[in-house]
Design a protein around this motif. Structure first.
Motif, PDB file in Angstrom:
ATOM      1  N   SER A 155       0.821  -1.213   0.000  1.00  0.00           N
ATOM      2  CA  SER A 155       0.000   0.000   0.000  1.00  0.00           C
ATOM      3  C   SER A 155       0.853   1.260   0.000  1.00  0.00           C
ATOM      4  O   SER A 155       0.577   2.214  -0.738  1.00  0.00           O
ATOM      5  CB  SER A 155      -0.939  -0.005   1.210  1.00  0.00           C
ATOM      6  N   ILE A 156       1.906   1.289   0.822  1.00  0.00           N
ATOM      7  CA  ILE A 156       2.780   2.456   0.845  1.00  0.00           C
ATOM      8  C   ILE A 156       3.453   2.638  -0.503  1.00  0.00           C
ATOM      9  O   ILE A 156       3.535   3.754  -1.035  1.00  0.00           O
ATOM     10  CB  ILE A 156       3.810   2.313   1.978  1.00  0.00           C
ATOM     11  N   ALA A 157       3.906   1.543  -1.083  1.00  0.00           N
ATOM     12  CA  ALA A 157       4.598   1.641  -2.370  1.00  0.00           C
ATOM     13  C   ALA A 157       3.674   2.134  -3.470  1.00  0.00           C
ATOM     14  O   ALA A 157       4.068   2.967  -4.297  1.00  0.00           O
ATOM     15  CB  ALA A 157       5.192   0.282  -2.746  1.00  0.00           C
ATOM     16  N   PHE A 158       2.448   1.657  -3.512  1.00  0.00           N
ATOM     17  CA  PHE A 158       1.628   2.061  -4.649  1.00  0.00           C
ATOM     18  C   PHE A 158       1.048   3.453  -4.502  1.00  0.00           C
ATOM     19  O   PHE A 158       0.736   4.117  -5.496  1.00  0.00           O
ATOM     20  CB  PHE A 158       0.588   1.002  -5.027  1.00  0.00           C
ATOM     21  N   VAL A 159       0.946   3.972  -3.268  1.00  0.00           N
ATOM     22  CA  VAL A 159       0.564   5.376  -3.123  1.00  0.00           C
ATOM     23  C   VAL A 159       1.658   6.273  -3.687  1.00  0.00           C
ATOM     24  O   VAL A 159       1.402   7.211  -4.455  1.00  0.00           O
ATOM     25  CB  VAL A 159       0.282   5.724  -1.652  1.00  0.00           C
ATOM     26  N   VAL A 160       2.903   5.974  -3.320  1.00  0.00           N
ATOM     27  CA  VAL A 160       4.034   6.743  -3.847  1.00  0.00           C
ATOM     28  C   VAL A 160       4.115   6.575  -5.352  1.00  0.00           C
ATOM     29  O   VAL A 160       4.280   7.550  -6.106  1.00  0.00           O
ATOM     30  CB  VAL A 160       5.350   6.294  -3.182  1.00  0.00           C
ATOM     31  N   ALA A 161       3.999   5.332  -5.832  1.00  0.00           N
ATOM     32  CA  ALA A 161       4.150   5.052  -7.255  1.00  0.00           C
ATOM     33  C   ALA A 161       3.078   5.725  -8.087  1.00  0.00           C
ATOM     34  O   ALA A 161       3.337   6.162  -9.215  1.00  0.00           O
ATOM     35  CB  ALA A 161       4.127   3.546  -7.486  1.00  0.00           C
ATOM     36  N   ASP A 162       1.875   5.833  -7.540  1.00  0.00           N
ATOM     37  CA  ASP A 162       0.794   6.469  -8.296  1.00  0.00           C
ATOM     38  C   ASP A 162       1.101   7.938  -8.530  1.00  0.00           C
ATOM     39  O   ASP A 162       1.040   8.438  -9.667  1.00  0.00           O
ATOM     40  CB  ASP A 162      -0.527   6.313  -7.540  1.00  0.00           C
ATOM     41  N   GLU A 163       1.453   8.659  -7.484  1.00  0.00           N
ATOM     42  CA  GLU A 163       1.780  10.074  -7.648  1.00  0.00           C
ATOM     43  C   GLU A 163       3.079  10.262  -8.449  1.00  0.00           C
ATOM     44  O   GLU A 163       3.233  11.253  -9.154  1.00  0.00           O
ATOM     45  CB  GLU A 163       1.900  10.751  -6.286  1.00  0.00           C
ATOM     46  N   LEU A 164       3.975   9.315  -8.344  1.00  0.00           N
ATOM     47  CA  LEU A 164       5.221   9.382  -9.104  1.00  0.00           C
ATOM     48  C   LEU A 164       4.986   9.096 -10.573  1.00  0.00           C
ATOM     49  O   LEU A 164       5.803   9.453 -11.417  1.00  0.00           O
ATOM     50  CB  LEU A 164       6.222   8.376  -8.521  1.00  0.00           C
ATOM     51  N   GLU A 165       3.859   8.482 -10.893  1.00  0.00           N
ATOM     52  CA  GLU A 165       3.570   8.005 -12.254  1.00  0.00           C
ATOM     53  C   GLU A 165       4.601   6.949 -12.669  1.00  0.00           C
ATOM     54  O   GLU A 165       5.170   6.979 -13.762  1.00  0.00           O
ATOM     55  CB  GLU A 165       3.535   9.153 -13.266  1.00  0.00           C
ATOM     56  N   ALA A 166       4.828   6.011 -11.737  1.00  0.00           N
ATOM     57  CA  ALA A 166       5.796   4.947 -11.995  1.00  0.00           C
ATOM     58  C   ALA A 166       5.093   3.717 -12.565  1.00  0.00           C
ATOM     59  O   ALA A 166       3.941   3.425 -12.242  1.00  0.00           O
ATOM     60  CB  ALA A 166       6.518   4.582 -10.702  1.00  0.00           C
ATOM     61  N   ASP A 167       5.814   3.015 -13.391  1.00  0.00           N
ATOM     62  CA  ASP A 167       5.364   1.736 -13.913  1.00  0.00           C
ATOM     63  C   ASP A 167       5.452   0.722 -12.779  1.00  0.00           C
ATOM     64  O   ASP A 167       6.539   0.448 -12.271  1.00  0.00           O
ATOM     65  CB  ASP A 167       6.268   1.324 -15.090  1.00  0.00           C
ATOM     66  N   TRP A 168       4.313   0.163 -12.361  1.00  0.00           N
ATOM     67  CA  TRP A 168       4.302  -0.735 -11.215  1.00  0.00           C
ATOM     68  C   TRP A 168       5.231  -1.930 -11.418  1.00  0.00           C
ATOM     69  O   TRP A 168       5.794  -2.465 -10.457  1.00  0.00           O
ATOM     70  CB  TRP A 168       2.884  -1.219 -10.926  1.00  0.00           C
TER      71      TRP A 168
END
Length: 780
Positions: free
Chosen positions: A101-114
């Motif tokens: 959950s922590i990773a995907f919150v950051v990744a979403d705002e970062l616009e990172a490829d999961w």
């Protein structure tokens, strides 16, 4: 600010075997590698929280609340040249999915490829990472906006770096799926290609960071992302505290006093020393009471393998001084609590004139409810490995509280703070037990006793059940005076239970505000006259927090009593509960006696009766409330507010001819505000139902002569797969406003389960359940 980030892989000595796989998916060396990786440490100040360090309950006093919690939580984002994004998780993973959950919150705002996202686990360093206690259902509740800002700030820096390289305005550069694009010139860059340049830029001011609009979220709220550690979990590669391997490692067990407060009177270790592989036997002194998180003493065995340690411990001949709790008998103590609950106690909420209204009431009902001692019993028992080398103590442990562990190690070993490192492994369950680092201190004392050699100390299941931090035993007495319509005009509730404060302060007699605020002082009923009292109660064992804590006895008693009142009034239990909650209103908990409010600002986190009503209605609708039930089956319902979340459970049970209880279906409805990770919410609720069933049907710890009577899972019975409901339906009430405050998730699902089951049993059999666990009560 920009500085070098570290990961779990970088903390281990080269000779360390961190299980088949380490917690960190990437090492610092690979992360930085001389090729120029972006490492962003984004910090902020958060005044929104009240102090909630559970190891310092004196700060929960009314005179100290509310006051702002000040710290600098940090989220680390690292991008390698190949585009790999590493997010450092500062909370412990114990099955709740926080690393994901922590990773995907950051990744979403970062616009990172999961597909390119990895997670590194933070070590214990609150000054760097912010509060790391994984408890209280607050990891996302407190850090969601900060995690978003961390990702968004990193994205802004990448965009700025690409714009500078292309010589174009930053507004013309788009970041999406780990790719930066300039549409006019049709140029693209991967995140890794500009990471080094971005790292040279200043971190943008927090107020200048532009967050994504919720409709643009790719991960947040979508519920499509599985656990980032799932492959390791399902292939046996995940590393837990019990899995740690160090070169030259020794193994330790401790024979502890069988009674809390006891100590070693004498020990004959002659036979134990004959066991091949034994390295050292020594006595750990018993602490003064209150013991806080200190080891409770005993005799430690250090050996070359666990078998030798086990055989040697069995061979010890110890004479114990059982101390002040030698006569503790939980059956007799229940009688003491009942006596206390039948007399006036310390008033913790007084609204209207209860005595006068009770005297004028048309009818009066009263009932007493009992909840026994419980123990967390995580599947992985407490385990820690400690090595003390060159004046530096390094730990690998399954701990929920790395900073508390760090601080107590430094004090116990008389080491400077910077000479202690606590590495956090995965936890095979926690439920509050692993917030208390006594087992880590034991391991450190063992390492110290063998000149700093690495020692792994493991508690057996018997150790876990016999020497734990138990959920408090309690008696709840409720009385109600009813009007001619069967509705209460007066409500009296006395809650008698030993307090968690007993492990911190000498001889406390009353529960602390945070315990009282768990479903007692904040009872949200529309009753004109309410009086809540807390009679005095002594503690004879170590009392500690357990998933949902005091909400368990309070919810069981209150929601069971509501169903009893409904029956007396001849009304449907669901409709009666809704009538008792009353009209929709927003309640400031501090105005009705709850000075704690889960450490939250009551203006931001009030009790909202409309939300409580809606979850009750959702659970009832899900299970088909009101349908005709076959003989021997019934439906029950309960609702509760805890950890700033509104939850309700509806249960369907069948009771066999010999009194056997089968929970056939459970519908659980939850309103936790915006749903950051719906898949994890559903999983948490399903787990809460199964755990709550165990508390309702079979789980208890009893004491005789000061000694716990249950030895293993044959005596302390948790819900097994064959007893679990065939159907669990989770109903998530929608809230698309991601600017609204988040509620808790890990703990709120448990409290309504037992009363819903108990109420369903009454509907099926006409027999009331007023004590837990139910066990064979219906066969009598």
């Amino acid at each position: 600010m920009i500085h070098e980030a570290q990961t779990m892989a970088d903390l281990a000595n080269p000779t360390v075997e961190a299980g088949p796989s380490a917690l960190a998916n990437v090492s610092r060396r690979a992360m930085l590698g001389g090729m120029g990786a972006l490492v962003l440490a984004l910090s902020w100040r958060d005044p929104a929280r009240a102090d909630d360090k559970k190891d310092e309950p004196k700060k929960y006093g009314a005179d100290a609340m509310p006051h702002g919690w000040q710290d600098d939580p940090k989220v680390f984002v690292a991008i390698q040249p190949d585009g790999t994004v590493t997010v450092t998780c500062h909370r412990a993973e114990m099955g709740q999915g926080v690393r994901t959950s922590i990773a995907f919150v950051v990744a979403d705002e970062l616009e990172a490829d999961w597909a390119k996202v990895k997670v590194a686990q933070a070590w214990g360093d609150e000054a760097r990472f912010g509060n790391q206690d994984t408890d209280g259902s607050r990891s996302l509740r407190h850090f969601f906006p900060h995690l978003r800002h961390a990702g968004a700030a990193a994205r802004a820096m990448l965009v700025q770096a690409a714009a500078k390289q292309w010589g174009v305005p930053a507004g013309e550069v788009k970041a999406e799926n780990s790719v930066l694009t300039h549409a006019k010139s049709k140029r693209t860059l991967g995140y890794g290609e500009v990471a080094a340049a971005a790292a040279e830029l200043p971190v943008p001011a927090r107020e200048s960071v532009v967050l994504k609009k919720p409709e643009a979220f790719r991960y947040i709220g979508k519920g499509k992302i599985g656990l980032i550690d799932n492959h390791d979990f399902t292939t046996g590669r995940a590393m837990y505290g019990i899995d740690t391997r160090l070169e030259g490692m020794l193994y330790a067990l401790v024979a502890r006093p069988p009674v809390f407060g006891g100590k070693v009177k004498s020990v004959d270790d002659s036979e134990a020393k004959k066991v091949a592989g034994v390295v050292k036997i020594f006595t750990i002194d018993a602490p003064e009471i209150p013991s806080e998180f200190q080891p409770i003493g005993g005799v430690a065995i250090i050996a070359k393998n666990t078998w030798a340690a086990t055989k040697a411990r069995d061979a010890l001949k110890i004479t114990w001084d059982d101390g002040p709790n030698a006569g503790y008998d939980s059956v007799a103590f229940r009688g003491e609590l009942e006596k206390a609950a039948r007399a006036p106690g310390k008033v913790v909420r007084d609204q209207g004139d209860v005595a006068g209204a009770m005297a004028k009431a048309k009818t009066k009902l009263e009932a007493e409810y009992f909840v026994p001692h419980l123990v967390q019993a995580p599947m992985e028992p407490p385990a820690a490995t400690v090595r003390i080398k060159d004046g530096f103590c390094e730990v690998w442990a399954c701990t929920q509280a790395p900073q508390a562990t760090h601080d107590r190690l430094a004090k116990k070993l008389n080491l400077p703070a910077d000479k202690v490192r606590v590495n956090v492994t995965l936890l095979g369950g926690g439920f509050g037990r692993k917030s208390k680092p006594d087992y880590v201190l034991e391991a450190a004392l063992c390492s110290q006793a063998v000149d700093g050699a690495p020692v792994k100390l493991i508690w057996t299941r018997e150790d876990d059940l016999h020497h734990g931090y138990y959920h408090t035993i309690s008696v709840e007495r409720l009385e109600a005076g009813l009007d001619d319509k069967g509705m209460p005009v007066a409500w009296l509730h006395r809650s008698a239970a030993p307090t968690i404060g007993s492990i911190f302060a000498p001889d406390p007699k009353h529960e602390l505000p945070f315990e009282l605020g768990m479903g007692l002082t904040n009872t949200p009923f529309a009753v004109p006259n309410i009086r809540l009292e807390n009679p005095a109660a002594d503690a004879h064992v170590r009392i500690g927090w357990f998933r949902s804590v005091s909400n368990i006895p309070h919810a069981f008693a209150i929601q069971s009593f509501v169903a009893e009142l409904a029956h007396a009034a001849g009304r449907d239990p669901k409709e009666y509960l809704l009538a008792l909650i009353g009209p929709d209103r927003v309640i400031d908990p501090t105005t009705i006696g709850d000075v704690w409010n889960y450490g939250e600002d009551p203006a931001r986190y009030p009790i909202e009766t409309a939300r409580l009503r809606k979850v009750i209605e959702a659970a009832a609708k899900g299970i088909g409330w009101g349908r005709k039930m076959p003989k021997g089956t019934g439906l029950g319902i309960a609702g509760h507010y805890s950890f700033v979340t509104h939850t309700a459970v509806a249960a369907e049970v069948a009771v066999g001819p010999k009194g056997e209880v089968q929970v056939k279906r459970v519908d659980i409805a939850v309103d936790c505000g915006p749903q950051v990770n719906p898949e994890r919410i559903r999983s948490q609720m399903e787990g809460a139902v199964v755990m709550g069933m165990g508390l309702a049907l079979s789980a208890e710890i009893t004491f005789k002569d000061g000694r716990a009577q249950q030895n293993n899972f044959d005596g302390y019975e948790i819900t097994r797969i064959d007893a679990a409901p065939k159907e669990i339906h989770v109903h998530l009430l929608p809230n698309p406003d991601f600017n609204a405050p988040l509620g808790g998730v890990g703990e709120p699902g448990v409290p309504p389960v037992a009363p819903a089951i108990a109420n369903a049993i009454f509907a099926a059999t006409g027999r009331r359940i007023r004590q837990l666990p139910i066990r064979d009560q219906l066969s009598a």
